[in-house]
Enzyme design. Structure first.
Site, mmCIF file in Angstrom:
data_model
loop_
_atom_site.group_PDB
_atom_site.id
_atom_site.type_symbol
_atom_site.label_atom_id
_atom_site.label_comp_id
_atom_site.label_asym_id
_atom_site.label_seq_id
_atom_site.Cartn_x
_atom_site.Cartn_y
_atom_site.Cartn_z
ATOM 1 N N CYS A 59 0.800 -1.239 0.000
ATOM 2 C CA CYS A 59 0.000 0.000 0.000
ATOM 3 C C CYS A 59 0.828 1.282 0.000
ATOM 4 C CB CYS A 59 -0.918 0.012 1.210
ATOM 5 S SG CYS A 59 -2.089 -1.336 1.196
HETATM 6 N N1 LIG Z 1 -2.943 -5.982 1.616
HETATM 7 C C1 LIG Z 1 -3.447 -4.993 2.319
HETATM 8 O O1 LIG Z 1 -3.161 -4.897 3.509
HETATM 9 C C2 LIG Z 1 -4.356 -3.948 1.698
HETATM 10 C C3 LIG Z 1 -4.900 -2.974 2.545
HETATM 11 C C4 LIG Z 1 -5.767 -2.047 2.018
HETATM 12 C C5 LIG Z 1 -6.083 -2.074 0.664
HETATM 13 N N2 LIG Z 1 -5.534 -3.017 -0.155
HETATM 14 C C6 LIG Z 1 -5.954 -3.000 -1.557
HETATM 15 O O2 LIG Z 1 -6.804 -4.110 -1.798
HETATM 16 C C7 LIG Z 1 -6.629 -4.589 -3.131
HETATM 17 C C8 LIG Z 1 -6.272 -6.055 -3.114
HETATM 18 O O3 LIG Z 1 -5.041 -6.204 -2.434
HETATM 19 P P1 LIG Z 1 -4.565 -7.556 -1.785
HETATM 20 O O4 LIG Z 1 -3.456 -7.200 -0.857
HETATM 21 O O5 LIG Z 1 -5.716 -8.342 -1.258
HETATM 22 O O6 LIG Z 1 -3.969 -8.293 -3.077
HETATM 23 P P2 LIG Z 1 -3.589 -9.833 -3.244
HETATM 24 O O7 LIG Z 1 -2.589 -9.894 -4.326
HETATM 25 O O8 LIG Z 1 -3.276 -10.438 -1.909
HETATM 26 O O9 LIG Z 1 -4.938 -10.510 -3.732
HETATM 27 C C9 LIG Z 1 -5.540 -10.246 -4.934
HETATM 28 C C10 LIG Z 1 -6.191 -11.519 -5.445
HETATM 29 O O10 LIG Z 1 -6.887 -11.192 -6.633
HETATM 30 C C11 LIG Z 1 -6.746 -12.261 -7.537
HETATM 31 N N3 LIG Z 1 -7.046 -11.769 -8.867
HETATM 32 C C12 LIG Z 1 -6.286 -11.039 -9.703
HETATM 33 N N4 LIG Z 1 -6.960 -10.769 -10.836
HETATM 34 C C13 LIG Z 1 -8.170 -11.334 -10.710
HETATM 35 C C14 LIG Z 1 -9.307 -11.392 -11.540
HETATM 36 N N5 LIG Z 1 -9.323 -10.805 -12.753
HETATM 37 N N6 LIG Z 1 -10.385 -12.068 -11.101
HETATM 38 C C15 LIG Z 1 -10.361 -12.681 -9.891
HETATM 39 N N7 LIG Z 1 -9.314 -12.653 -9.057
HETATM 40 C C16 LIG Z 1 -8.233 -11.979 -9.461
HETATM 41 C C17 LIG Z 1 -5.335 -12.739 -7.325
HETATM 42 O O11 LIG Z 1 -5.146 -14.064 -7.784
HETATM 43 C C18 LIG Z 1 -5.209 -12.620 -5.791
HETATM 44 O O12 LIG Z 1 -5.612 -13.807 -5.155
HETATM 45 C C19 LIG Z 1 -5.556 -3.682 -3.738
HETATM 46 O O13 LIG Z 1 -6.184 -2.634 -4.401
HETATM 47 C C20 LIG Z 1 -4.832 -3.146 -2.528
HETATM 48 O O14 LIG Z 1 -4.232 -1.898 -2.807
HETATM 49 C C21 LIG Z 1 -4.678 -3.968 0.346
#
Ligand SMILES: NC(=O)c1ccc[n+]([C@@H]2O[C@H](COP(=O)([O-])OP(=O)(O)OC[C@H]3O[C@@H](n4cnc5c(N)ncnc54)[C@H](O)[C@@H]3O)[C@@H](O)[C@H]2O)c1
Length: 444
Positions: free
Chosen positions: A277
């Site tokens: 992030c």
């Molecule tokens: N990790 C954190 O602590 C956090 C905190 C706040 C916000 N975010 C935001 O949340 C969002 C997701 O982040 P995350 O950390 O969970 O990412 P991540 O990489 O852990 O998970 C994303 C998932 O989405 C899947 N994916 C990708 N393309 C896809 C599609 N077309 N259809 C279905 N699944 C698909 C991937 O295989 C993966 O399992 C991002 O925008 C991130 O900035 C993350």
């Protein structure tokens, strides 16, 4: 104004917890969210394009620290949660939440390809009476200008046939005090009915819901929170370098400053920013601001200062080796302690430890790492040469000229390290916090 029948029907389903939720993207955000929603009584279907995640879920094996395998098994066995790669099942979902990645491209521009691909996948199965929510962090305007526009190409209209909302995710990996259900949740919608549906849906799963007036506002809330952290961390990192030159310990300064009961909030310096992030999200706003011909100087300056930290730390390490051990970094062996970007988690995304290892080796040193949470370095886009390296044991400290503390994981015997390592560079102030001192412990 009277409410529409589509709205009334969906609201009733949400209130009765009979609405089926579809969570797309079962990663750090999506899986804990799916659990929180399932726990609040909704049937939940999880979607991911990664078949490995579905196999793991079906085996009742969690791959995310914040979700226990026990909790995952309970939700599956109670019939409230299942996961699939088959997007046709989206048509059975009443509320669909998008939790896919929003990284930066090689040129540090927003990469919305995952959000766009998901929006197209939803559009292919869109039907009247669904609420579509974006949770991925992004610049103001994404939900209305990209997600909604793709969905409306089906001929169905937002606010009439289906509803669109945004709610930012505030997960804090490793935080023992707050989890999905207890972190207040900002919600927004495209129109009053969408907002009412968002409030009702999230209100069922989280303790406090904070409604705001538009999707763009909610998108801006999330960026503001992360920019605030990035800028404040950069500020203390800059103060660290200045005070170090003056012989002043920045950690001691911060500990005293934070006794002020108002107008000050402590942030701590470190070896550089990490995680998915803080190093990335602020640049989503920088990119969007260009459209308005407005610079985002704070964001860029913070980025510059924070990304200069690994080089500063390696400079301090080389200086300490030279002065205290009479040894050049190019002839030294360094043990980097902590590969994850923050303590007590296994997440190495954007971790400064990877950059530290690279910089040490660029200068001819030899680096190994120890991390109780990361047994082996997985493939990464930027550090391909490091792939496959394994965490070494702390038993062979005599093999190393210096230990570099990059992450202050709990569960490490810092007392034993202080006793047995010839030289320690501490970027987290963990030794002082534990009352451990010595001429061979150098803060950086
Ligand atoms: N990790 C954190 O602590 C956090 C905190 C706040 C916000 N975010 C935001 O949340 C969002 C997701 O982040 P995350 O950390 O969970 O990412 P991540 O990489 O852990 O998970 C994303 C998932 O989405 C899947 N994916 C990708 N393309 C896809 C599609 N077309 N259809 C279905 N699944 C698909 C991937 O295989 C993966 O399992 C991002 O925008 C991130 O900035 C993350």
């Amino acid at each position: 104004m009277a409410s529409s029948p589509t709205f009334d029907a969906l609201l009733s389903k949400i209130e009765a917890r009979s609405a089926r939720a579809g969570i797309i993207g079962l990663g750090y955000v999506g899986l804990p969210l799916a659990m929180a929603i399932a726990r609040s009584g909704f049937p939940v279907t999880g979607f991911d394009i990664d078949p490995g995640k579905i196999v793991s879920i079906e085996a009742r094996r969690s791959y995310i620290d914040a979700v226990t395998s026990h909790d995952l098994a309970a939700q599956i066995d109670d019939g409230r949660f299942s996961a699939t790669t088959e997007f046709a099942a989206l048509k059975d979902c009443d509320v669909i939440v998008i939790c896919v990645p929003t990284p930066l491209t090689k040129h540090r521009d927003p990469d919305l390809s995952f959000v766009e691909a998901t929006s197209h996948a939803i559009a292919a199965h869109l039907r009247a009476g669904q609420l579509i929510v974006l949770e991925s962090t992004t610049y103001p305007g994404t939900t209305d200008d990209i997600v909604k526009v793709i969905l409306e190409k089906t001929g169905l209209k937002s606010g009439k046939d289906f509803f669109v909302g945004f709610s930012p995710e505030r997960e804090d990996p490793g935080n023992q005090h707050f989890h999905t259900a207890t972190i207040p949740k900002v919600v927004a919608g495209d129109g009053a009915e969408a907002l009412a549906l968002m409030t009702s849906f999230y209100g069922a799963a989280v303790k406090t819901v904070v409604p705001v007036s538009s999707n763009a506002t909610a998108e801006a809330v999330k960026l503001t929170e992360n920019i605030f952290r990035s800028v404040n961390i950069a500020l203390v990192n800059e103060l660290k370098t200045v005070y170090a030159a003056m012989g002043i310990d920045v950690w001691e300064v911060i500990d005293a400053a934070k006794t002020k009961p108002f107008g000050y909030m402590p942030f701590y310096p470190g070896p550089g920013l990490g995680g998915h992030c803080i190093p990335i999200d602020p640049f989503y706003l920088t990119w969007k601001s260009r459209e308005y011909e407005l610079p985002t100087r704070f964001i860029e300056l913070a980025g510059e200062i924070n990304s200069a930290m690994p080089r500063y730390v390696v400079g301090k390490l080389a200086e300490a080796l030279d002065i205290r051990a009479g040894k050049a970094l190019s002839r030294s062996r360094v043990l980097v302690l902590g590969l994850a970007y923050k303590k007590n988690v296994a997440d190495i995304r954007e971790s400064p430890s990877l950059r530290l290892i690279e910089l040490i080796e660029e200068r001819g040193g030899k680096a190994d790492y120890h991390d109780p949470h990361v047994a082996e370095i997985p493939p990464t886009r930027e550090y391909q040469a490091l792939k496959g390296r394994k965490s070494v044991s702390l038993e062979n400290l005599a093999d190393y000229d210096v230990v570099l503390i990059a992450t202050d994981h709990d569960g490490i015997d810092y007392g034993a390290l202080a006793k047995n390592a010839p030289l320690i560079i501490d970027t987290r102030n963990v030794f002082a916090r534990q009352g451990l001192q010595g001429d061979h412990i150098v803060k950086a």
